[in-house]
Design a protein around this motif. Structure first.
Motif, PDB file in Angstrom:
ATOM      1  N   ILE A  52       5.972  16.289  15.468  1.00  0.00           N
ATOM      2  CA  ILE A  52       5.310  15.122  16.047  1.00  0.00           C
ATOM      3  C   ILE A  52       4.589  14.323  14.970  1.00  0.00           C
ATOM      4  CG2 ILE A  52       3.486  14.387  17.637  1.00  0.00           C
ATOM      5  CD1 ILE A  52       4.241  16.682  19.438  1.00  0.00           C
ATOM      6  N   LEU A  53       3.942  14.997  14.025  1.00  0.00           N
ATOM      7  CA  LEU A  53       3.267  14.294  12.925  1.00  0.00           C
ATOM      8  C   LEU A  53       4.277  13.526  12.078  1.00  0.00           C
ATOM      9  CD1 LEU A  53       0.716  17.034  11.803  1.00  0.00           C
ATOM     10  CD2 LEU A  53       0.269  14.993  13.162  1.00  0.00           C
ATOM     11  N   ALA A  54       5.428  14.138  11.809  1.00  0.00           N
ATOM     12  CA  ALA A  54       6.461  13.453  11.025  1.00  0.00           C
ATOM     13  C   ALA A  54       6.961  12.217  11.756  1.00  0.00           C
ATOM     14  CB  ALA A  54       7.621  14.405  10.737  1.00  0.00           C
ATOM     15  N   ALA A  55       7.183  12.326  13.059  1.00  0.00           N
ATOM     16  CA  ALA A  55       7.645  11.174  13.840  1.00  0.00           C
ATOM     17  C   ALA A  55       6.605  10.063  13.839  1.00  0.00           C
ATOM     18  CB  ALA A  55       7.955  11.609  15.272  1.00  0.00           C
ATOM     19  N   ALA A  56       5.313  10.430  13.936  1.00  0.00           N
ATOM     20  CA  ALA A  56       4.248   9.417  13.923  1.00  0.00           C
ATOM     21  C   ALA A  56       4.179   8.705  12.579  1.00  0.00           C
ATOM     22  CB  ALA A  56       2.905  10.073  14.245  1.00  0.00           C
ATOM     23  N   ILE A  57       4.388   9.434  11.482  1.00  0.00           N
ATOM     24  CA  ILE A  57       4.330   8.811  10.157  1.00  0.00           C
ATOM     25  C   ILE A  57       5.539   7.900   9.941  1.00  0.00           C
ATOM     26  CG2 ILE A  57       4.428   9.286   7.679  1.00  0.00           C
ATOM     27  CD1 ILE A  57       2.755  11.780   8.218  1.00  0.00           C
ATOM     28  N   VAL A  58       6.716   8.327  10.382  1.00  0.00           N
ATOM     29  CA  VAL A  58       7.898   7.460  10.285  1.00  0.00           C
ATOM     30  C   VAL A  58       7.675   6.189  11.102  1.00  0.00           C
ATOM     31  CG1 VAL A  58      10.336   7.241  10.895  1.00  0.00           C
ATOM     32  CG2 VAL A  58       9.505   9.330   9.790  1.00  0.00           C
ATOM     33  N   GLY A  59       7.126   6.341  12.308  1.00  0.00           N
ATOM     34  CA  GLY A  59       6.814   5.165  13.118  1.00  0.00           C
ATOM     35  C   GLY A  59       5.811   4.266  12.447  1.00  0.00           C
ATOM     36  N   LEU A  60       4.837   4.853  11.744  1.00  0.00           N
ATOM     37  CA  LEU A  60       3.842   4.063  11.028  1.00  0.00           C
ATOM     38  C   LEU A  60       4.481   3.257   9.902  1.00  0.00           C
ATOM     39  CD1 LEU A  60       0.768   3.525  10.811  1.00  0.00           C
ATOM     40  CD2 LEU A  60       0.676   5.380   9.127  1.00  0.00           C
ATOM     41  N   ILE A  61       5.455   3.848   9.209  1.00  0.00           N
ATOM     42  CA  ILE A  61       6.139   3.127   8.129  1.00  0.00           C
ATOM     43  C   ILE A  61       6.893   1.927   8.688  1.00  0.00           C
ATOM     44  CG2 ILE A  61       8.068   3.293   6.507  1.00  0.00           C
ATOM     45  CD1 ILE A  61       7.108   6.075   5.795  1.00  0.00           C
ATOM     46  N   PHE A  62       7.564   2.103   9.798  1.00  0.00           N
ATOM     47  CA  PHE A  62       8.297   0.973  10.388  1.00  0.00           C
ATOM     48  C   PHE A  62       7.343  -0.110  10.868  1.00  0.00           C
ATOM     49  CE2 PHE A  62      11.959   3.732  10.339  1.00  0.00           C
ATOM     50  CZ  PHE A  62      13.025   2.844  10.240  1.00  0.00           C
ATOM     51  N   THR A  63       6.230   0.279  11.506  1.00  0.00           N
ATOM     52  CA  THR A  63       5.318  -0.729  12.027  1.00  0.00           C
ATOM     53  C   THR A  63       4.560  -1.453  10.926  1.00  0.00           C
ATOM     54  OG1 THR A  63       3.700   1.047  12.375  1.00  0.00           O
ATOM     55  CG2 THR A  63       4.989   0.338  14.275  1.00  0.00           C
ATOM     56  N   LEU A  64       4.225  -0.749   9.847  1.00  0.00           N
ATOM     57  CA  LEU A  64       3.486  -1.387   8.759  1.00  0.00           C
ATOM     58  C   LEU A  64       4.416  -2.078   7.764  1.00  0.00           C
ATOM     59  CD1 LEU A  64       0.622   1.142   7.882  1.00  0.00           C
ATOM     60  CD2 LEU A  64       0.451  -0.999   9.142  1.00  0.00           C
ATOM     61  N   HIS A  65       5.375  -1.332   7.228  1.00  0.00           N
ATOM     62  CA  HIS A  65       6.197  -1.857   6.140  1.00  0.00           C
ATOM     63  C   HIS A  65       7.478  -2.535   6.619  1.00  0.00           C
ATOM     64  CE1 HIS A  65       3.710   0.057   3.040  1.00  0.00           C
ATOM     65  NE2 HIS A  65       3.617   1.071   3.876  1.00  0.00           N
ATOM     66  N   GLY A  66       7.831  -2.346   7.884  1.00  0.00           N
ATOM     67  CA  GLY A  66       9.024  -2.997   8.405  1.00  0.00           C
ATOM     68  C   GLY A  66       8.763  -4.313   9.098  1.00  0.00           C
ATOM     69  N   THR A  67       7.495  -4.679   9.266  1.00  0.00           N
ATOM     70  CA  THR A  67       7.168  -5.913   9.981  1.00  0.00           C
ATOM     71  C   THR A  67       7.697  -7.144   9.264  1.00  0.00           C
ATOM     72  OG1 THR A  67       5.214  -4.955  11.034  1.00  0.00           O
ATOM     73  CG2 THR A  67       5.261  -7.345  10.791  1.00  0.00           C
ATOM     74  N   ALA A  68       7.473  -7.227   7.957  1.00  0.00           N
ATOM     75  CA  ALA A  68       7.958  -8.388   7.203  1.00  0.00           C
ATOM     76  C   ALA A  68       9.481  -8.458   7.224  1.00  0.00           C
ATOM     77  CB  ALA A  68       7.452  -8.332   5.762  1.00  0.00           C
ATOM     78  N   VAL A  69      10.140  -7.300   7.206  1.00  0.00           N
ATOM     79  CA  VAL A  69      11.603  -7.269   7.248  1.00  0.00           C
ATOM     80  C   VAL A  69      12.117  -7.953   8.508  1.00  0.00           C
ATOM     81  CG1 VAL A  69      13.612  -5.756   7.324  1.00  0.00           C
ATOM     82  CG2 VAL A  69      11.676  -5.161   5.864  1.00  0.00           C
ATOM     83  N   MET A  70      11.446  -7.715   9.618  1.00  0.00           N
ATOM     84  CA  MET A  70      11.881  -8.262  10.893  1.00  0.00           C
ATOM     85  C   MET A  70      11.475  -9.722  11.067  1.00  0.00           C
ATOM     86  SD  MET A  70      13.531  -5.815  12.416  1.00  0.00           S
ATOM     87  CE  MET A  70      13.545  -6.317  14.133  1.00  0.00           C
ATOM     88  N   LEU A  71      10.311 -10.090  10.560  1.00  0.00           N
ATOM     89  CA  LEU A  71       9.785 -11.431  10.808  1.00  0.00           C
ATOM     90  C   LEU A  71      10.386 -12.490   9.889  1.00  0.00           C
ATOM     91  CD1 LEU A  71       5.963 -10.789  11.393  1.00  0.00           C
ATOM     92  CD2 LEU A  71       7.671 -11.459  13.079  1.00  0.00           C
TER      93      LEU A  71
END
Length: 584
Positions: A52-71
């Motif tokens: 669960i911790l690993a999934a939360a950290i992966v989700g954090l990477i997408f939400t923080l560092h993937g935002t510019a990629v999408m926008l």
């Protein structure tokens, strides 16, 4: 799903002076809060579950560092497009051009990217868009291995990854030699800490020090901090290997360090400085190997990078020892520009200062309890020597922060996880909430505050594609500022030039502009350059459109191509008159 709904439509072009934070709606903030809350709740449990911790950290990477990629419409950061051009040239010709750019004297990353692009049958630009997300995920693999070798509890190890992701605003995770070399640096440190560290028994009074002087120095610090005379070692979970296995690991480590040496200018210096500090503190057994790594670095600078340093000795050694000048280049020159720009820079300084201060306080607290963390002290302190060598184009402190972040994250995590009996779950969760609010509130400003002039739009890419399709090879291409997505193709087919003299700041500068304009050149103006002039130099809004008018009304230039974000002008004294493209 909340995050995806918040970023599914590209709209970065609407960003204001503070960057992407101005286009992030409430849904995005709710999504990032939920991801943070899921990690905090799980890590505060008596027995946190790794999956669960690993999934939360992966989700954090997408939400923080993937935002510019999408926008954003196209892969961000013009320098990434230039790096794709280096790789594309090597893939096509099999040769570097060391006289063209200093980075070509360290071609390891570009050569590897060229091989990968040819093997996959894609152009190097294909790697650009999702590179930040992929590389942030990759960083966590060796970082977890290092944390396993330095921290006692699984909770502290997972906290290390979480803090690293939240505090990594540096933006050196794009398609670049720095990102590649930093990943290999973490891999090297993972091998060293798991295979070649000195390991002691817990609560040992015979803690191993390489010399009497260091032992006395530690004793003095212990008295000053009123810490116990014995020391608790922190190098744990060593991999017990045979001599043959250690030889194999050593050969792998040597090859990895060699790849770093030929790929980036600064990272091998930081790595080798850290390894030397570890040897001096008696924390690793690689004395001869560290000397070999230093010889490899000096040999490459002396031979492989000869085309660069032969004409740039002052750039390399001119700032050695001049700390005041280096700090001024890294801090003073950046504290200028619009009010939004100043807020962005100050938020970056605030996050860096917060991490460094918190790490230092955590070290003091842990030391008083017998945990000296000499391994982490060496890795956190060694990179600061870079600022005494040179300013690295005004980015030395930024790179120092990146190099120290893994060690600082582990020190902070060790402190946070130290006091965690079953009765202290609420206290730990409260501390993590405060830390998350601070880091995540500042992250959008620090990470994406420059997007007005670092974003690359689809219209800008179309304009450069038009250049490569229509402008005769050998022509001179000029831009006003550096932030333009070109040279990803035709690296040596054109003469690329940044002409800072083509800046229109008022009616009185018209003659100066015309004098500095080469009428045998093609001038490329983009939306990003417009915002760079406004944000960094205080130029009036619309200065680039006014510049086009001045050049066109002079009769010495004409508009050859224009779209929503770009304008390309050609000088009437050169190839423009004979180009069929300008008559379409």
């Amino acid at each position: 799903m909340l995050w995806y709904s918040a970023v599914r439509q590209p709209r970065a072009r609407n960003a204001g002076d503070l960057g992407l934070v101005t286009v992030l709606g409430p849904t995005w903030w709710i999504a990032i809060g939920l991801v943070a809350a899921s990690f905090i709740i799980e890590v505060s449990n008596v027995r946190p579950r790794g999956a669960i911790l690993a999934a939360a950290i992966v989700g954090l990477i997408f939400t923080l560092h993937g935002t510019a990629v999408m926008l954003e419409e196209a892969p961000r950061f013009p320098t990434a497009w230039l790096h794709a051009g280096f790789a594309e040239h090597i893939a096509q010709t099999g040769h570097t051009v060391p006289d063209l750019d200093a980075r070509m004297s360290w071609p390891g990353f570009f050569s590897g990217a060229a091989m990968a692009s040819r093997a996959m049958g894609v152009e190097p630009q294909w790697f650009l868009k999702w590179a930040p997300v992929v590389q942030n995920l990759a960083f966590l693999i060796p970082l977890k291995a290092i944390a396993n070798g330095q921290l006692f509890t699984p909770r502290a190890r997972w906290l290390t990854l979480w803090i690293f992701v939240c505090a990594n605003w540096v933006g050196q995770d794009y398609f670049s030699p720095q990102a590649f070399a930093f990943f290999l640096m973490l891999c090297s440190l993972a091998v060293v800490t798991r295979v070649f560290s000195v390991h002691d028994q817990p609560y040992s009074e015979a803690y191993r020090y390489p010399n009497w002087l260091l032992k006395k120095a530690v004793a003095v610090v212990n008295r000053l901090l009123r810490s116990p005379s014995w020391s608790r070692p922190t190098e744990l979970d060593a991999i017990h290997t045979s001599e043959l296995d250690r030889l194999a690991w050593l050969l792998t480590l040597t090859a990895t360090v060699g790849a770093i040496v030929v790929s980036h200018q600064l990272t091998p210096i930081a790595l080798i400085a850290g390894l030397i500090a570890l040897v001096a503190l008696g924390r690793i057994t690689l004395r001869a190997s560290v000397l070999l790594f230093a010889v490899m670095l000096l040999a490459w600078i002396s031979w492989g990078a000869l085309p660069y340093w032969r004409g740039h000795l002052d750039d390399i050694f001119g700032g050695v020892g001049n700390v005041q000048s280096s700090v001024g280049d890294n801090v003073g020159t950046r504290l200028q520009g619009s009010s939004g720009r100043l807020w962005v820079v100050r938020s970056r300084i605030a996050v860096a200062a917060l991490v460094w201060i918190f790490a230092a306080l955590s070290l003091l607290w842990r030391w008083r309890r017998g945990f000296q963390h000499l391994w982490l002290v060496a890795l956190a302190a060694a990179p600061f020597g870079i600022v005494a060598a040179q300013s690295y184009g005004g980015e030395a402190l930024l790179r120092i922060y990146l190099f120290t972040l893994p060690a600082c994250s582990m020190l902070i995590a060790a402190y946070l996880a130290e006091k965690h009996p079953e009765k202290a779950r609420v206290r730990l969760a409260g501390r993590l909430v405060v830390l998350a609010v601070i880091l995540m509130a500042l992250f959008p400003f620090a990470r994406w505050g420059n997007e007005r002039f670092e974003e690359v739009t689809s219209d800008e890419v179309k304009a450069i594609e038009w250049v490569y399709a229509n402008v005769p090879e050998g022509s001179q291409l000029e831009s006003v500022f550096w932030n333009i997505p070109w040279r990803y193709r035709g690296l040596v087919a054109y003469q690329y030039h940044e002409n800072g003299g083509l800046i229109f700041v008022g009616p009185e500068s018209t003659d100066k502009v015309l004098e500095s304009a080469d009428t045998d050149a093609w001038i490329v103006l983009t939306r990003a350059q417009e915002f760079y002039g406004i944000t960094q130099l205080g130029l009036p809004s619309g200065w680039s459109s006014r510049l086009v008018e001045v050049l066109e009304s002079s009769g010495r230039f004409r508009v050859a191509f224009r779209n929503g974000d770009s304008a390309i002008m050609c000088g009437t004294a050169g190839s423009c008159l004979s180009s069929e493209a300008t008559r379409r």
